[in-house]
Design an enzyme around this catalytic site. Structure first.
Site, PDB file in Angstrom:
ATOM      1  CB  CYS A  17       2.361   0.696 -12.465  1.00 40.43           C
ATOM      2  SG  CYS A  17       3.838   0.273 -11.573  1.00 40.43           S
ATOM      3  CB  SER A  46      -0.954   0.010   1.192  1.00 34.29           C
ATOM      4  OG  SER A  46      -0.246  -0.364   2.352  1.00 34.29           O
ATOM      5  CG  ASP A  89       4.832  -1.154   1.564  1.00 39.44           C
ATOM      6  OD1 ASP A  89       6.074  -1.120   1.613  1.00 39.44           O
ATOM      7  OD2 ASP A  89       4.192  -1.079   0.506  1.00 39.44           O
TER       8      ASP A  89
END
Lengths: 180, 738
Positions: B574, B450, B473
């Site tokens: 991404c 996150s 994380d």
């Protein structure tokens, strides 16, 4: 994570009462969902009980934060309120100070509030009282301690300090490293 | 004042008008900018500010007083803004004072905006007024015609220059109560992102809404056409020269070949039969320190052209793969990619689109912010920021919290609104996985990777601070910024922890929704971080892909399939490569038969691949979505949404390696209720515990224990998946004998 001891609770509540006074009861006994204070690595967190119960399954070395951090205990045992508590302070604040647009930036840089920047102030604010600082748009910017009572403030000249800066939202940028 | 007072500078203009004065540096580029602004602005302005009559585009090029004066009266009539009138009047005065050229320039700038903004309204009236200034008329006409063509072309050529010029202009233009329109012209200079964002805001009937719309594609295809036109010219010229030179190949780039041969002795241009010794030639090139940029660029264009129509244009005897190889190596050297990555990314697209993709990676995407709905509304935030001098606009129809920032006179990451937690700087593509996941109020949600917290805070805002969000994380240092953002944006239901994502659901499971924004190679965000071009190798991809596969399995197991409101997992990266996206999703589908892909709920985006270079994936992968910088003007992104169902009893003949089977059984944590089917085998096993061993190989008469052997565990020739009843000693004996 552990609950606060009596001593610690007293310290925290005294500090909070300085800013929100009787409204403290709204924090402790909430109508909608019960919340509680928990201590994790010297930091005090205010979190709903359901979240807290789930967070118990996170091991101590791995738990970083839960709910809202109100502040932390210093090595000397004193409790320091952090800017992260601003939301609740602003909601329940008893005494408020509004600053003019030209005074926003100096305050956000960490300077004290001068008389020249003062827009409004709640009536009958005593001296050395914890206050929450707002902008004229009612955006909470931080909190501090009054230098003088409202009555005395009127007599001051424009360069005099009226609110001692304690925390401001600019710290999210300035003190990124040390905040958590 | 002394002599010739009229030539001296007058009183400074009141603050409102003074802002319009562009810097001299900007003025130098005025014409180009203006033309572009004209090209970009029209539709959008019309749509948004239809009622803002502005000074005639007449003075677009006109630097003369008369132009101004002509423009002025007309402008005065329809214009509601006194401000503008006053400004124009002042400009006239200034002209008189001898600063004529700057006024003219000023007007030009303004005209650019105005023209753009309300083109349709003013076309006729413009022409009427032009009579007085034929020069201007002509120039304008030409400018108008050339707008479209020049626009995109200039966009390509003047990229960096324009950006520089943009800067000085900004502070001047963007203060006070300027209307959005007046502010907008500042974005005149067409950078790639500017152009596309402008056009993106235009309402087009495009399925791919959002930052990219048809206009952008049009502009880009126009750019390609322009490029093709230039190439054609070059080719024609070279062809002629080739004929003159008596080159025997008669190919297009014959001349180039000659030149190349002369210069570098390689003539590696594809259209000629010189690609063959490519390996040698390329080595020669490399030894010489690489070819010069223009050669490479020309070669690339040629390759693209030829590959587009291979049958007709290719030189005889040269295989398609040679052209492709040449093109890939040129791409690598031109754009700065290492060979592996250049090839990998090239293979994702058709040839022309690949070039577009690489081009788009050179240009930054627009800056976007997300309104924090816990603290403010988009409208109020936009108003507050505009008052501070930020030029922004809503992103598109697909989000009601996104704002796109064009330019800003104040640092957008340090405004009091930012510090008060009213918005978060976040890429537009990062809105997508959270929109796909759409967490509901009161749910228990997990965000496995996150930091720095954009998606986590978005989810908390959507859940209105109810329920619980676990923000995890693996990197402890990054949890600091994550926590800071969580607190700054006022999210009260977030628990931040720092685990390796693969430890879920052992730590805690039973989540209603899980978001896994997996660590990836970042090939979609090359425009943000150019180092990705060079530091990603094959090994990186295989490591990352392995990690992602492990993480997605853990994420699936953390979801509570019986959740009343949820049971969803969103996997996003991404990255645009297939082995981090479709391959991982397909792996999850194979390994967890109880999950299935569902529609992401995002109206735009390209569907994921169902097969790629020989690998076939499940058909359902067309439900996943891919986003590209050159198509959607957002970072390259991939989103896949799963629905996790109840797990049925794990069947032994899993046909997978043993560990997988074991893991399945062990991590059956999603339901804490007893699973009778699974328990039965153990119960039966226990009951037979005291029976004598039927095999009795060893003759001792020991007691039997029912052993269930997961497939593949024993090296001996025991049939997979059979349940054997053996005493332990017999087992040893048997395996020894086998």
């Amino acid at each position: 994570m552990r609950p606060l001891t009596e001593e610690e609770s007293k310290t925290v509540f005294t500090k909070l009462a300085n800013y929100i006074g009787k409204n403290l009861v709204h924090l402790i006994d909430r109508q909608d969902e019960p919340h509680c204070f928990r201590l994790q690595k010297d930091r005090v967190f205010y979190v709903s009980e359901s979240s807290m119960r789930l967070a118990i399954s996170v091991a101590r070395p791995n738990l970083v934060s839960l709910g809202t951090c109100f502040g932390k205990f210093t090595k000397g045992g004193k409790f320091k309120l952090h800017i992260t508590a601003l939301d609740y302070l602003a909601q329940y604040a008893k005494y408020k100070v509004w600053i003019k647009p030209n005074g926003e930036m100096p305050f956000l840089y960490g300077n004290h509030v001068l008389k020249a920047h003062l827009g409004r102030i709640t009536e009958d604010t005593p001296e050395h009282q914890g206050v929450v600082v707002f902008s004229m748009n009612d955006i909470p910017l931080g909190f501090g301690v009054t230098a003088r009572s409202t009555v005395d403030t009127r007599k001051l000249d424009p360069t005099a300090i009226i609110v001692f800066h304690q925390a401001d939202v600019g710290e999210y940028l300035r003190d990124e490293e040390t905040l958590f | 004042m002394g002599r010739r007072a009229k030539n001296k500078q007058g009183d400074p203009r009141p603050i409102d008008q003074a802002y319009d004065k562009p810097s001299q540096k900007k003025l130098g580029k005025r014409k180009a900018d203006e033309v572009d602004s004209g090209a970009k602005r029209p539709a959008k302005k019309v749509k948004e500010n239809a009622v803002k009559p502005l000074k005639a585009p007449v003075a677009a090029n006109g630097k003369t007083k008369s132009a101004l004066k002509v423009a002025k009266p007309r402008a005065d009539q329809p214009k509601p803004k006194k401000q503008k009138q006053a400004r124009f009047e002042d400009e006239d005065e200034d002209e008189d004072e001898g600063a004529g050229s700057s006024e003219g320039w000023e007007d030009v700038d303004d005209d650019g905006d105005l023209k753009a903004q309300a083109k349709s309204l003013f076309n006729e009236s413009d022409e009427g007024e032009f009579v007085g200034d034929l020069d201007d008329l002509d120039i304008d006409a030409i400018a108008d015609d050339d707008d479209l063509l020049k626009g995109p072309v200039q966009e390509l050529d003047l990229g960096s220059d324009d950006d520089d010029d943009d800067e000085p202009e900004l502070p001047v233009k963007l203060k006070g109560k300027k209307s959005k329109q007046q502010e907008r012209p500042l974005k005149i200079i067409p950078t790639g992102s500017d152009a596309s964002s402008d056009e993106s805001d235009e309402d087009e009937d495009e399925d791919e809404d959002g930052p990219i719309t048809m206009k952008n594609m049009e502009a880009r295809s126009r750019a390609l056409d322009a490029r093709a036109a230039r190439e054609a010219e070059l080719n024609a010229e070279e062809f002629r020269q080739a004929e003159l030179a008596g080159e025997q190949s008669g190919d297009d780039l014959a001349d180039a070949d000659d030149v190349d041969m002369d210069e570098e002795g390689e003539g590696a241009d594809d259209s000629e039969g010189f690609v063959l010794p490519t390996a040698e030639e390329r080595e020669e090139e490399k030894k010489r320190g690489g070819p010069d940029v223009h050669t490479v660029q020309r070669r690339m264009r040629e390759c693209v052209r030829i590959l587009g129509n291979f049958k007709r244009l290719a030189a005889k005897g040269r295989a398609r793969s040679e052209y492709v190889q040449q093109l890939i190596s040129d791409i690598g050297s031109y754009y700065g990619y290492n060979d592996f990555l250049a090839e990998k990314l090239f293979q994702l697209f058709p040839v022309a689109e690949a070039i577009e993709f690489f081009e788009a990676n050179e240009v930054p995407r627009p800056v976007t912010i997300r309104t924090n709905t816990l603290r403010t509304r988009r409208r109020d935030l936009a108003q507050a920021l505009i008052n501070r001098g930020v030029n922004l606009e809503p992103i598109g129809k697909w989000t009601n919290v996104g704002l796109q920032v064009f330019e800003s006179s104040v640092p957008i990451g340090a405004t009091p609104e930012y510090l008060a937690g009213h918005y978060m700087l976040q890429a537009a593509s990062s809105f997508l996985p959270v929109i796909a996941l759409s967490p509901q109020a009161g749910e228990r949600v997990l965000d496995m990777a996150s930091a720095p917290g954009g998606k986590t805070t978005h989810m908390a805002a959507l859940m209105q601070n109810t329920g619980v969000v676990f923000a995890n994380d693996a990197n402890k240092a990054r949890t600091k910024s994550l926590t800071a953002n969580v607190h700054r944006l006022g999210c009260k239901n977030v628990v931040v922890c720092s685990y390796d994502g693969r430890e879920f659901p052992k730590v805690i499971g039973g989540f209603d929704r899980v978001l896994l924004d997996a660590p990836c190679s970042g090939t979609g965000v090359i425009s943000k971080d150019a180092s990705v071009k060079t530091n990603k190798s094959e090994r990186d991809f295989s490591l990352l892909s392995h990690l992602q596969k492990q993480l997605i399995l853990c994420a699936i197991d953390s979801v509570q399939p019986d959740s009343k409101t949820g049971g969803y997992l969103v996997y996003s990266t991404c990255s645009v490569t297939v082995d981090e996206n479709e391959a991982v999703v397909d792996y999850a589908l194979r390994k967890r038969p109880n999950v299935k892909l569902v529609d992401t709920g995002l109206e735009f985006g390209r569907p994921g691949f169902t097969s790629y270079r020989g690998k076939t994936f499940s058909d359902k992968l067309s439900l996943t979505r891919r986003f590209y910088p050159h198509v959607h003007n957002m970072d390259g992104f991939y989103v896949a949404k799963f629905k996790v169902e109840r797990r049925t009893k794990v069947t032994k003949p899993d046909a997978e390696a043993g560990p997988a089977g074991e893991v399945d059984v062990a991590m059956d944590g999603e339901s804490i209720a007893f699973n009778d089917d699974e328990d039965k085998q153990y119960i039966e096993g226990a009951s037979s515990l005291r029976a004598p061993c039927p095999i009795d190989v060893c003759g001792i008469g020991c007691l039997a224990a029912e052993i269930t052997i997961p497939p593949g565990d024993l090296a001996c020739s025991i049939e997979l998946g059979m349940t054997l009843i053996l005493s332990l000693r017999c087992l040893q004996r048997t395996s020894g004998n086998a």
